[in-house]
Design a protein around this motif. Structure first.
Motif, PDB file in Angstrom:
ATOM      1  N   LEU A  23       0.794  -1.381  -0.122  1.00 51.32           N
ATOM      2  CA  LEU A  23      -0.069  -0.004  -0.013  1.00 51.32           C
ATOM      3  C   LEU A  23       0.799   1.257  -0.031  1.00 51.32           C
ATOM      4  O   LEU A  23       0.445   2.365  -0.642  1.00 51.32           O
ATOM      5  N   ALA A  26       2.314   1.461  -3.584  1.00 55.52           N
ATOM      6  CA  ALA A  26       1.258   2.166  -4.367  1.00 55.52           C
ATOM      7  C   ALA A  26       0.712   3.570  -4.255  1.00 55.52           C
ATOM      8  O   ALA A  26      -0.037   3.996  -4.946  1.00 55.52           O
ATOM      9  N   ARG A  28      -1.083   4.595  -1.788  1.00 58.08           N
ATOM     10  CA  ARG A  28      -2.342   4.487  -0.923  1.00 58.08           C
ATOM     11  C   ARG A  28      -2.144   4.706   0.569  1.00 58.08           C
ATOM     12  O   ARG A  28      -3.141   4.994   1.196  1.00 58.08           O
ATOM     13  N   LEU A  29      -0.813   4.441   1.002  1.00 59.01           N
ATOM     14  CA  LEU A  29      -0.662   4.957   2.356  1.00 59.01           C
ATOM     15  C   LEU A  29       0.666   5.783   2.205  1.00 59.01           C
ATOM     16  O   LEU A  29       1.522   5.573   1.547  1.00 59.01           O
ATOM     17  N   SER A  39      -4.061   7.973   4.871  1.00 56.27           N
ATOM     18  CA  SER A  39      -4.307   7.758   3.584  1.00 56.27           C
ATOM     19  C   SER A  39      -4.168   9.031   2.883  1.00 56.27           C
ATOM     20  O   SER A  39      -4.254   9.933   3.418  1.00 56.27           O
ATOM     21  N   PRO A  40      -4.265   9.150   1.308  1.00 58.88           N
ATOM     22  CA  PRO A  40      -4.273  10.331   0.804  1.00 58.88           C
ATOM     23  C   PRO A  40      -5.326  11.379   1.010  1.00 58.88           C
ATOM     24  O   PRO A  40      -5.450  12.450   0.862  1.00 58.88           O
TER      25      PRO A  40
END
Length: 272
Positions: A23, A26, A28-29, A39-40
């Motif tokens: 994550l 990617a 996403r974290l 999180s974004p």
């Protein structure tokens, strides 16, 4: 409460080390502080608090717990060990008894204790009223919380009333309470319904907040209510959010003149 900010240990326990790394890779974290990820789309105030090594508390924590919080400056951050000697611009530091650091926001009761300890009676009253009104605490809960704070803060208990729908209403009610002028919050008036404040017998005050009394439908309804109240020989006053919080000295002077003119003592026609 989901702020979108988590401890790394919490994420690993729930998702596993490998999933957390994927994550992060990617996007996403996002790593936002020692041992913290977000999180974004995380709540930015919570992100800012952990970035400086603390958690949201006091007034800022109460906001995240969805209480009615009056306008204030700075982001209120609680630090686990001690408040740094030099704080970033816009950060107000607090240090109180800690009971764990798994959330980016301190628990509601801790935030309320900080408000009672670090702020004036009026500010504490607005927030405690809101906690009762929104069903997050009962009045006995609040009274117990305050009695655990230093004795000088206990004066807030004289004015506590969870019927207030907004901080504007609490502030105006407190103005009259301090002057020992009879004031009834959420007064029931036949043919009208509920009025925010009835002062004495015949001064009816409606207190607007950011979320209320907007739009054409509400505008028409409010003016219809005013006609009924005035026809019964009441004095009707509507105060805006700006008048209560950004023009308060001027508004207080106006309210004082109304008291001196004894407008609140005139008996309505229906009471004669």
């Amino acid at each position: 409460m989901n702020t979108g900010v988590w401890r790394r240990s919490e994420l690993v326990a729930e998702l596993g080390e490998h999933r957390v790394r994927k994550l992060v890779t990617a996007g996403r974290l996002i790593h936002v502080g020692y041992g913290w990820y977000a999180s974004p789309v995380a709540k930015q105030k919570a992100v800012s608090a952990v970035r400086v090594g603390g958690r949201l508390g006091c007034l800022s924590g109460c906001e995240q717990h969805e209480l009615w919080v009056p306008p204030h400056e700075g982001l209120h951050v609680d630090f686990n060990r001690q408040v740094p000697a030099v704080l970033p611009p816009g950060i107000v530091g607090h240090r109180d008894r800690d009971i764990g650091r798994h959330s980016a926001v301190r628990p509601l009761l801790d935030c309320l204790r900080q408000v009672v300890r670090h702020h004036d009676t009026e500010t504490a009253l607005i927030i405690l009223d809101s906690a009762i009104n929104r069903g997050l605490l009962t009045e006995p809960d609040v009274r117990q919380l305050v009695t655990e704070c230093p004795k000088p803060t206990h004066r807030v208990l004289r004015y506590l009333d969870g019927r207030a729908d907004s901080g504007t209403e609490t502030r105006v009610r407190y103005f009259f309470q301090r002057r020992r002028v009879p004031v009834e919050p959420q007064a029931s008036v036949p043919g009208v319904g509920w009025v925010d404040l009835r002062v004495g017998q015949s001064l009816m005050i409606e207190c607007d907040s950011r979320a209320h009394h907007t739009g054409e439908e509400n505008y028409a309804r409010d003016h219809g209510r005013n006609l009924v109240l005035v026809s019964d020989d009441n004095t009707v006053l509507r105060l805006t959010f700006e008048q209560v919080f950004y023009q308060w000295p001027r508004t207080q002077a106006f309210l004082t003149r109304m008291i001196q003119a004894r407008l609140h003592r005139r008996r309505p026609l229906s009471a004669k």
